[in-house]
Design a protein around this motif. Sequence first.
Motif, PDB file in Angstrom:
ATOM      1  N   ALA A 160       0.819  -1.217   0.000  1.00 48.48           N
ATOM      2  CA  ALA A 160       0.000   0.000   0.000  1.00 48.48           C
ATOM      3  C   ALA A 160       0.848   1.261   0.000  1.00 48.48           C
ATOM      4  N   SER A 161       2.048   1.163   0.559  1.00 52.14           N
ATOM      5  CA  SER A 161       2.948   2.323   0.597  1.00 52.14           C
ATOM      6  C   SER A 161       3.844   2.387  -0.633  1.00 52.14           C
ATOM      7  N   GLY A 162       3.673   1.426  -1.545  1.00 47.68           N
ATOM      8  CA  GLY A 162       4.513   1.399  -2.733  1.00 47.68           C
ATOM      9  C   GLY A 162       5.951   1.020  -2.464  1.00 47.68           C
ATOM     10  N   GLY A 163       6.181   0.349  -1.349  1.00 52.23           N
ATOM     11  CA  GLY A 163       7.538  -0.040  -0.995  1.00 52.23           C
ATOM     12  C   GLY A 163       8.334   1.047  -0.326  1.00 52.23           C
ATOM     13  N   ALA A 164       7.664   2.138   0.056  1.00 51.05           N
ATOM     14  CA  ALA A 164       8.338   3.256   0.727  1.00 51.05           C
ATOM     15  C   ALA A 164       7.473   3.732   1.892  1.00 51.05           C
ATOM     16  N   PRO A 165       7.369   2.926   2.970  1.00 47.42           N
ATOM     17  CA  PRO A 165       6.495   3.290   4.092  1.00 47.42           C
ATOM     18  C   PRO A 165       6.977   4.515   4.845  1.00 47.42           C
ATOM     19  N   GLY A 166       6.013   5.248   5.406  1.00 49.10           N
ATOM     20  CA  GLY A 166       6.352   6.405   6.221  1.00 49.10           C
ATOM     21  C   GLY A 166       6.817   5.992   7.604  1.00 49.10           C
ATOM     22  N   ALA A 167       7.053   6.979   8.448  1.00 43.58           N
ATOM     23  CA  ALA A 167       7.640   6.716   9.763  1.00 43.58           C
ATOM     24  C   ALA A 167       6.769   5.808  10.618  1.00 43.58           C
ATOM     25  N   VAL A 168       5.465   6.101  10.686  1.00 47.93           N
ATOM     26  CA  VAL A 168       4.566   5.289  11.513  1.00 47.93           C
ATOM     27  C   VAL A 168       4.463   3.873  10.959  1.00 47.93           C
ATOM     28  N   ALA A 169       4.328   3.766   9.636  1.00 49.49           N
ATOM     29  CA  ALA A 169       4.237   2.444   9.007  1.00 49.49           C
ATOM     30  C   ALA A 169       5.529   1.667   9.201  1.00 49.49           C
ATOM     31  N   ARG A 170       6.664   2.355   9.156  1.00 48.60           N
ATOM     32  CA  ARG A 170       7.947   1.661   9.372  1.00 48.60           C
ATOM     33  C   ARG A 170       8.019   1.076  10.766  1.00 48.60           C
ATOM     34  N   ASP A 171       7.567   1.841  11.749  1.00 49.14           N
ATOM     35  CA  ASP A 171       7.576   1.334  13.120  1.00 49.14           C
ATOM     36  C   ASP A 171       6.691   0.093  13.257  1.00 49.14           C
ATOM     37  N   ALA A 172       5.507   0.169  12.650  1.00 47.15           N
ATOM     38  CA  ALA A 172       4.582  -0.965  12.727  1.00 47.15           C
ATOM     39  C   ALA A 172       5.153  -2.181  12.006  1.00 47.15           C
ATOM     40  N   LEU A 173       5.746  -1.954  10.845  1.00 51.45           N
ATOM     41  CA  LEU A 173       6.333  -3.054  10.081  1.00 51.45           C
ATOM     42  C   LEU A 173       7.535  -3.650  10.806  1.00 51.45           C
ATOM     43  N   GLN A 174       8.339  -2.796  11.426  1.00 53.43           N
ATOM     44  CA  GLN A 174       9.507  -3.291  12.162  1.00 53.43           C
ATOM     45  C   GLN A 174       9.085  -4.165  13.327  1.00 53.43           C
ATOM     46  N   CYS A 175       8.102  -3.692  14.076  1.00 52.90           N
ATOM     47  CA  CYS A 175       7.622  -4.477  15.223  1.00 52.90           C
ATOM     48  C   CYS A 175       7.010  -5.791  14.740  1.00 52.90           C
ATOM     49  N   GLY A 176       6.241  -5.723  13.657  1.00 58.06           N
ATOM     50  CA  GLY A 176       5.613  -6.927  13.119  1.00 58.06           C
ATOM     51  C   GLY A 176       6.630  -7.921  12.586  1.00 58.06           C
ATOM     52  N   ALA A 177       7.652  -7.414  11.892  1.00 60.38           N
ATOM     53  CA  ALA A 177       8.692  -8.295  11.363  1.00 60.38           C
ATOM     54  C   ALA A 177       9.463  -8.970  12.491  1.00 60.38           C
ATOM     55  N   ALA A 178       9.795  -8.205  13.531  1.00 57.96           N
ATOM     56  CA  ALA A 178      10.502  -8.777  14.670  1.00 57.96           C
ATOM     57  C   ALA A 178       9.632  -9.795  15.400  1.00 57.96           C
ATOM     58  N   MET A 179       8.338  -9.510  15.506  1.00 53.30           N
ATOM     59  CA  MET A 179       7.427 -10.457  16.145  1.00 53.30           C
ATOM     60  C   MET A 179       7.364 -11.763  15.347  1.00 53.30           C
ATOM     61  N   ALA A 180       7.335 -11.630  14.017  1.00 53.52           N
ATOM     62  CA  ALA A 180       7.310 -12.820  13.155  1.00 53.52           C
ATOM     63  C   ALA A 180       8.579 -13.644  13.325  1.00 53.52           C
ATOM     64  N   MET A 181       9.719 -12.976  13.379  1.00 51.85           N
ATOM     65  CA  MET A 181      10.977 -13.707  13.544  1.00 51.85           C
ATOM     66  C   MET A 181      11.095 -14.319  14.942  1.00 51.85           C
ATOM     67  N   GLY A 182      10.576 -13.626  15.952  1.00 45.63           N
ATOM     68  CA  GLY A 182      10.559 -14.194  17.293  1.00 45.63           C
ATOM     69  C   GLY A 182       9.690 -15.436  17.344  1.00 45.63           C
ATOM     70  N   ALA A 183       8.533 -15.367  16.677  1.00 46.36           N
ATOM     71  CA  ALA A 183       7.638 -16.520  16.623  1.00 46.36           C
ATOM     72  C   ALA A 183       8.303 -17.685  15.897  1.00 46.36           C
ATOM     73  N   GLN A 184       8.986 -17.386  14.805  1.00 45.34           N
ATOM     74  CA  GLN A 184       9.647 -18.447  14.036  1.00 45.34           C
ATOM     75  C   GLN A 184      10.774 -19.090  14.836  1.00 45.34           C
ATOM     76  N   ALA A 185      11.571 -18.263  15.499  1.00 49.27           N
ATOM     77  CA  ALA A 185      12.673 -18.790  16.303  1.00 49.27           C
ATOM     78  C   ALA A 185      12.151 -19.692  17.424  1.00 49.27           C
ATOM     79  N   ALA A 186      11.108 -19.239  18.107  1.00 52.67           N
ATOM     80  CA  ALA A 186      10.548 -20.028  19.204  1.00 52.67           C
ATOM     81  C   ALA A 186       9.889 -21.300  18.695  1.00 52.67           C
ATOM     82  N   ALA A 187       9.272 -21.233  17.520  1.00 58.29           N
ATOM     83  CA  ALA A 187       8.638 -22.420  16.939  1.00 58.29           C
ATOM     84  C   ALA A 187       9.674 -23.495  16.631  1.00 58.29           C
ATOM     85  N   MET A 188      10.839 -23.072  16.144  1.00 59.40           N
ATOM     86  CA  MET A 188      11.888 -24.037  15.846  1.00 59.40           C
ATOM     87  C   MET A 188      12.462 -24.642  17.127  1.00 59.40           C
ATOM     88  N   VAL A 189      12.516 -23.867  18.188  1.00 59.92           N
ATOM     89  CA  VAL A 189      12.944 -24.414  19.483  1.00 59.92           C
ATOM     90  C   VAL A 189      11.917 -25.433  19.962  1.00 59.92           C
TER      91      VAL A 189
END
Length: 237
Positions: free
Chosen positions: A119-148
């Motif tokens: 939706a941002s055309g691959g160039a998210p604004g500041a608020v969207a970047r924060d949300a995407l960063q938190c979401g990406a980290a949450m996804a990686m945390g979930a993946q890491a814990a799932a493998m454990v």
Amino acid sequence: MEQREEPDSGPGPTTCIAVVVLVAASGAVEAISFTALDHVFAGVMTSNLALLGMAIGHGGGTGVASAALALAGFGAGAGLVAWVTHGREEVATHWPARVMFCLTGEAVLLAVGAGVWAASGGAPGAVARDALQCGAAMAMGAQAAAMVAAGRAAAPTTYLTGTLATYIVRGVGRTRPDGWVPARLGALIVGAAAAMALRRVAPAWAGALPFVLVAAATLTAARPLLLHRSAGGERQA
């Protein structure tokens, strides 16, 4: 007659391939996270802790906030999966159903992120970047814990420093190293390279790559689980 149980031989090629695909997804997420989301990592918390210390020492408020956001997201994702998978069955040939459920949730989270990214055309604004960063980290945390939680049927997919060190040590020690390690290391490179290539030629679609890879890995890993359940049903019959 006494019925013998089949030996627990470890994960088969299908499950190992699923792990490799998850590593590629991690590479894609890390490439997008570091280059487009305030230069922090989504799954490598060792680096983020170092980045947090550097930002504090430098007096950079933005860097502190970004690193802290990634750490919080990763912790939330890992903690949620730990709660869901608590009391799981111990298997070595496939991923338990609870692990599959968590990976499906990760795929959904990444799909939402891909939608925001597009939706941002691959160039998210500041608020969207924060949300995407938190979401990406949450996804990686979930993946890491799932493998454990998957135990012997899985391997680390978001951090490979220890994997590389173990592979080298076993090679020098002349014991038989894990032949899938080079595939996982290569997949990390390929995933990151593919994400960067997409950012260059089709920026709006780059965010979809991690979702596609995690979904593919989950579907691949579903086969051994279904076969295990089918075999269990036949034995009961």
